[in-house]
Design an enzyme around this catalytic site. Structure first.
Site, PDB file in Angstrom:
ATOM      1  N   PRO A  10     -50.251   1.579  -5.796  1.00 35.68           N
ATOM      2  CA  PRO A  10     -49.853   0.849  -4.730  1.00 35.68           C
ATOM      3  C   PRO A  10     -48.865   0.632  -4.275  1.00 35.68           C
ATOM      4  O   PRO A  10     -47.411   0.966  -4.583  1.00 35.68           O
ATOM      5  CB  PRO A  10     -50.478  -0.654  -5.286  1.00 35.68           C
ATOM      6  CG  PRO A  10     -50.080  -0.270  -6.734  1.00 35.68           C
ATOM      7  CD  PRO A  10     -50.801   1.107  -6.988  1.00 35.68           C
ATOM      8  N   ASN A  11     -48.472   0.880  -2.263  1.00 39.14           N
ATOM      9  CA  ASN A  11     -48.142   0.401  -2.066  1.00 39.14           C
ATOM     10  C   ASN A  11     -47.298   1.452  -1.457  1.00 39.14           C
ATOM     11  O   ASN A  11     -45.872   1.152  -0.723  1.00 39.14           O
ATOM     12  CB  ASN A  11     -46.672  -0.689  -1.881  1.00 39.14           C
ATOM     13  CG  ASN A  11     -47.759  -2.151  -2.149  1.00 39.14           C
ATOM     14  OD1 ASN A  11     -48.171  -2.407  -0.599  1.00 39.14           O
ATOM     15  ND2 ASN A  11     -47.798  -2.274  -3.407  1.00 39.14           N
ATOM     16  N   ARG A  18     -40.923   0.041   3.504  1.00 37.48           N
ATOM     17  CA  ARG A  18     -41.059  -0.437   2.709  1.00 37.48           C
ATOM     18  C   ARG A  18     -39.439  -0.741   1.448  1.00 37.48           C
ATOM     19  O   ARG A  18     -39.249   0.041   1.143  1.00 37.48           O
ATOM     20  CB  ARG A  18     -41.716  -0.410   1.554  1.00 37.48           C
ATOM     21  CG  ARG A  18     -42.407  -1.878   0.756  1.00 37.48           C
ATOM     22  CD  ARG A  18     -42.948  -0.986  -0.488  1.00 37.48           C
ATOM     23  NE  ARG A  18     -42.955  -1.903  -1.798  1.00 37.48           N
ATOM     24  CZ  ARG A  18     -43.358  -1.476  -2.661  1.00 37.48           C
ATOM     25  NH1 ARG A  18     -43.430  -0.952  -3.123  1.00 37.48           N
ATOM     26  NH2 ARG A  18     -42.852  -2.700  -3.778  1.00 37.48           N
ATOM     27  N   TYR A  23     -36.403   1.338  -2.395  1.00 38.95           N
ATOM     28  CA  TYR A  23     -37.064   2.592  -2.321  1.00 38.95           C
ATOM     29  C   TYR A  23     -36.690   4.078  -1.778  1.00 38.95           C
ATOM     30  O   TYR A  23     -37.195   4.692  -1.407  1.00 38.95           O
ATOM     31  CB  TYR A  23     -38.453   1.551  -2.301  1.00 38.95           C
ATOM     32  CG  TYR A  23     -38.857   0.837  -3.187  1.00 38.95           C
ATOM     33  CD1 TYR A  23     -39.317   1.231  -4.681  1.00 38.95           C
ATOM     34  CD2 TYR A  23     -39.436  -0.430  -2.478  1.00 38.95           C
ATOM     35  CE1 TYR A  23     -39.710   0.546  -5.122  1.00 38.95           C
ATOM     36  CE2 TYR A  23     -39.858  -1.153  -2.912  1.00 38.95           C
ATOM     37  CZ  TYR A  23     -39.984  -0.929  -4.895  1.00 38.95           C
ATOM     38  OH  TYR A  23     -40.719  -1.957  -5.530  1.00 38.95           O
ATOM     39  N   ASN A  74     -46.775   7.846 -10.629  1.00 39.11           N
ATOM     40  CA  ASN A  74     -46.231   6.468  -9.698  1.00 39.11           C
ATOM     41  C   ASN A  74     -47.443   5.396 -10.231  1.00 39.11           C
ATOM     42  O   ASN A  74     -47.261   5.721  -8.930  1.00 39.11           O
ATOM     43  CB  ASN A  74     -45.424   6.961  -9.137  1.00 39.11           C
ATOM     44  CG  ASN A  74     -43.966   5.248  -8.873  1.00 39.11           C
ATOM     45  OD1 ASN A  74     -44.876   4.489  -8.981  1.00 39.11           O
ATOM     46  ND2 ASN A  74     -43.403   5.188  -7.882  1.00 39.11           N
ATOM     47  N   ALA A  77     -47.271  -0.975  -9.034  1.00 34.98           N
ATOM     48  CA  ALA A  77     -47.532  -2.257  -9.511  1.00 34.98           C
ATOM     49  C   ALA A  77     -48.715  -2.303 -10.851  1.00 34.98           C
ATOM     50  O   ALA A  77     -49.132  -2.515 -12.303  1.00 34.98           O
ATOM     51  CB  ALA A  77     -47.992  -3.194  -8.365  1.00 34.98           C
ATOM     52  N   GLU A  98     -44.190   9.571 -16.174  1.00 38.62           N
ATOM     53  CA  GLU A  98     -44.352   8.884 -15.480  1.00 38.62           C
ATOM     54  C   GLU A  98     -43.104   8.616 -14.721  1.00 38.62           C
ATOM     55  O   GLU A  98     -41.637   8.876 -15.543  1.00 38.62           O
ATOM     56  CB  GLU A  98     -43.956   6.753 -16.186  1.00 38.62           C
ATOM     57  CG  GLU A  98     -45.020   5.404 -15.419  1.00 38.62           C
ATOM     58  CD  GLU A  98     -44.294   4.694 -16.846  1.00 38.62           C
ATOM     59  OE1 GLU A  98     -43.934   3.964 -16.008  1.00 38.62           O
ATOM     60  OE2 GLU A  98     -44.747   4.950 -18.195  1.00 38.62           O
ATOM     61  N   HIS A 100     -41.297   5.705 -11.749  1.00 36.08           N
ATOM     62  CA  HIS A 100     -40.044   4.921 -10.893  1.00 36.08           C
ATOM     63  C   HIS A 100     -39.192   5.114  -9.805  1.00 36.08           C
ATOM     64  O   HIS A 100     -37.894   5.831 -10.276  1.00 36.08           O
ATOM     65  CB  HIS A 100     -40.358   3.374 -12.173  1.00 36.08           C
ATOM     66  CG  HIS A 100     -41.791   3.512 -12.380  1.00 36.08           C
ATOM     67  ND1 HIS A 100     -42.861   2.929 -11.824  1.00 36.08           N
ATOM     68  CD2 HIS A 100     -42.316   3.577 -14.031  1.00 36.08           C
ATOM     69  CE1 HIS A 100     -43.748   2.181 -12.756  1.00 36.08           C
ATOM     70  NE2 HIS A 100     -43.465   3.050 -14.078  1.00 36.08           N
ATOM     71  N   ARG A 107     -35.134  -5.363 -12.458  1.00 31.39           N
ATOM     72  CA  ARG A 107     -35.552  -6.001 -11.590  1.00 31.39           C
ATOM     73  C   ARG A 107     -36.045  -7.290 -12.462  1.00 31.39           C
ATOM     74  O   ARG A 107     -36.198  -7.701 -13.879  1.00 31.39           O
ATOM     75  CB  ARG A 107     -36.561  -5.464 -11.374  1.00 31.39           C
ATOM     76  CG  ARG A 107     -36.329  -4.233 -10.323  1.00 31.39           C
ATOM     77  CD  ARG A 107     -37.146  -3.209  -9.304  1.00 31.39           C
ATOM     78  NE  ARG A 107     -37.718  -3.970  -8.517  1.00 31.39           N
ATOM     79  CZ  ARG A 107     -38.322  -3.734  -8.264  1.00 31.39           C
ATOM     80  NH1 ARG A 107     -39.225  -2.442  -7.526  1.00 31.39           N
ATOM     81  NH2 ARG A 107     -39.489  -5.101  -7.014  1.00 31.39           N
TER      82      ARG A 107
END
Length: 148
Positions: A10-11, A18, A23, A74, A77, A98, A100, A107
């Site tokens: 998502p996103n 964004r 990012y 990726n 969330a 994975e 990110h 974070r």
């Protein structure tokens, strides 16, 4: 020639606009266009998919994972919430890396846990869009090791 899946949660469709300070300014299309020739040079083909919907990602893994050699994901969330993604990956036996963009460990505390970390071959975290090419490089190396 191996088929490598590259999935985005998502996103991530908003990359480039964004929170570019966090990012980066590359769009998802830009990232894909950079990865395709890298995969081709190593003799592999990429299939890419993005969805904001957990079920769509699960279905994609179930439908396409069986014939694929490896997954670069990726999960966005869903990293911190999705047992369903984990179960889909395990269900089709898909080796996974994975990715990110940001360093999730720098974070919020809720971002420190990944439901995929312990089933992944490895993680690439915190290198922005370069993380995808690093993951692809690792994938190609791993695939070469598997075929001898």
């Amino acid at each position: 020639m191996a088929r490598i899946l590259v999935l985005h949660g998502p996103n991530l469709n908003l990359l480039g606009t964004r929170e570019p300070g966090l990012y980066g300014s590359m769009s998802l299309t830009d990232i894909h266009q950079a990865l395709v020739p890298l995969a081709a040079a190593a003799g592999h083909v990429l299939d890419t998919f993005q969805s904001n919907h957990e079920g769509a990602l699960v279905e994609y893994i179930q439908q396409h994972g069986v014939g694929a050699a490896l997954l670069i994901i990726n999960p966005g969330a869903y990293t911190h919430t999705s047992v369903a993604l984990r179960d889909a990956i395990l269900g089709v036996g898909l080796p996974t890396i994975e990715v990110h963009l940001s360093n999730v460990h720098q974070r919020e505390p809720f971002r420190h846990h990944s439901y995929l970390a312990d089933i992944a071959l490895g993680q690439v975290i915190g290198f922005g869009h370069h993380g995808y090419s690093l993951a692809l490089q690792a994938a190609c190396h791993w695939l070469t090791q598997q075929t001898g």
